[in-house]
Motif scaffolding. Structure first.
Motif, PDB file in Angstrom:
ATOM      1  N   THR A   2       0.842  -1.185   0.000  1.00 30.16           N
ATOM      2  CA  THR A   2       0.000   0.000   0.000  1.00 30.16           C
ATOM      3  C   THR A   2       0.883   1.244   0.000  1.00 30.16           C
ATOM      4  O   THR A   2       1.536   1.532   1.008  1.00 30.16           O
ATOM      5  CB  THR A   2      -0.925   0.022   1.233  1.00 30.16           C
ATOM      6  N   SER A   6      -2.069   6.718   0.344  1.00 31.53           N
ATOM      7  CA  SER A   6      -3.254   6.099  -0.250  1.00 31.53           C
ATOM      8  C   SER A   6      -4.325   5.854   0.815  1.00 31.53           C
ATOM      9  O   SER A   6      -4.071   5.927   2.019  1.00 31.53           O
ATOM     10  CB  SER A   6      -2.879   4.780  -0.930  1.00 31.53           C
ATOM     11  N   THR A   8      -7.603   3.034   1.601  1.00 32.38           N
ATOM     12  CA  THR A   8      -8.245   1.776   1.222  1.00 32.38           C
ATOM     13  C   THR A   8      -9.737   1.848   1.497  1.00 32.38           C
ATOM     14  O   THR A   8     -10.161   2.272   2.573  1.00 32.38           O
ATOM     15  CB  THR A   8      -7.622   0.600   1.993  1.00 32.38           C
ATOM     16  N   VAL A  17      -7.610   0.246  -3.397  1.00 39.14           N
ATOM     17  CA  VAL A  17      -6.721   1.269  -2.860  1.00 39.14           C
ATOM     18  C   VAL A  17      -6.766   2.494  -3.761  1.00 39.14           C
ATOM     19  O   VAL A  17      -6.431   2.424  -4.953  1.00 39.14           O
ATOM     20  CB  VAL A  17      -5.271   0.738  -2.753  1.00 39.14           C
ATOM     21  N   LEU A  19      -5.168   5.714  -4.886  1.00 33.79           N
ATOM     22  CA  LEU A  19      -3.789   6.177  -4.891  1.00 33.79           C
ATOM     23  C   LEU A  19      -3.704   7.681  -5.104  1.00 33.79           C
ATOM     24  O   LEU A  19      -4.463   8.256  -5.894  1.00 33.79           O
ATOM     25  CB  LEU A  19      -3.003   5.465  -5.993  1.00 33.79           C
ATOM     26  N   THR A  71       3.250  -0.402  -6.418  1.00 34.66           N
ATOM     27  CA  THR A  71       2.178  -1.337  -6.077  1.00 34.66           C
ATOM     28  C   THR A  71       2.516  -2.796  -6.354  1.00 34.66           C
ATOM     29  O   THR A  71       1.896  -3.700  -5.798  1.00 34.66           O
ATOM     30  CB  THR A  71       0.894  -0.997  -6.860  1.00 34.66           C
ATOM     31  N   THR A 210      -7.317  14.220  -4.009  1.00 35.05           N
ATOM     32  CA  THR A 210      -5.890  13.926  -3.926  1.00 35.05           C
ATOM     33  C   THR A 210      -5.081  15.181  -4.193  1.00 35.05           C
ATOM     34  O   THR A 210      -5.368  15.936  -5.139  1.00 35.05           O
ATOM     35  CB  THR A 210      -5.476  12.807  -4.896  1.00 35.05           C
TER      36      THR A 210
END
Length: 219
Positions: A2, A6, A8, A17, A19, A71, A210
């Motif tokens: 992970t 990130s 989950t 997940v 990102l 990843t 993000t």
């Protein structure tokens, strides 16, 4: 694994997940989902005489490399709009993509065709990309380009290029976001030169923005 920054989440009983680099990783399948990379968009603008930055193809490929390494993905699934227009077939863009593919020859690549792909034409055969139409269903998840498509599984899609506005009394910030609803998730555009569309989520939708370094739940 992970990556840092990130978040989950669970969808259709699967752990996914989100990102910070604007993609989704499905650990059980080691699958990395990428929406709207739009290779060749800058070249298409330059073909029309509009001066735009160069190097966006290399920037996108470098970002892909970083995510694959972070990843451990062995399958990259593009959720439509892999190519922006027919100008994406110019020699420079194609050469960069083919050189990248030679370095990543063991990687499985799948493209769920989007609306831009229909106009741009399929990618070069030497890229060895499996081409499928939406919805493309794997287990409980249906991978699409258009988020409102009727599909048998929980939908992961792109097309919208969603961004969310974080505002104070004095300033506002537009950030790429993931939109999660009870039956679908819309991914932000992965491409480095693609713009965004401000979304206003419904009462049953969650927003994760993000910053490029971390994913944050804001609603």
């Amino acid at each position: 694994m992970t990556p840092a920054g990130s978040v989950t989440v669970e969808a259709a009983g699967e752990r996914l997940v989100l990102l910070a680099q604007k993609a989704v990783f499905w650990p059980r399948e080691r699958l990395l989902a990428i929406a709207d990379i739009h290779f060749g968009k800058a070249a298409a603008f330059r073909a029309l005489g509009i001066p735009v930055p160069r190097g966006t193809t290399s920037e996108n490929l470098d970002a892909l490399d970083a995510l694959i390494d972070a990843t451990g993905a062995n399958h990259v699934l593009f959720l439509g709009d892999f190519l922006h227009a027919r100008a994406a077939h110019v020699a420079g863009t194609q050469a960069a993509m083919l050189a990248w593919r030679r370095r990543r020859c063991d990687l499985i690549l799948t493209l769920v065709r989007g609306n831009h792909d229909k106009h741009a034409g399929d990618p070069a055969e030497l890229l060895a990309i499996d081409l499928v139409d939406e919805p493309w269903t794997v287990g409980p998840l249906s991978f699409c380009h258009h988020p409102d498509l009727d599909a048998p599984g929980y939908v992961l899609a792109g097309h919208v290029h969603p961004v969310y506005v974080l505002a104070t009394r004095f300033d506002a910030l537009r950030l790429p976001c993931f939109v999660l609803g009870p039956r679908r998730m819309i991914l932000p555009s992965f491409g480095s030169f693609t713009g965004g569309h401000v979304v206003h989520p419904g009462p049953d939708e969650r927003i994760y923005v993000t910053s490029g370094e971390a994913v944050h739940s804001v609603r």
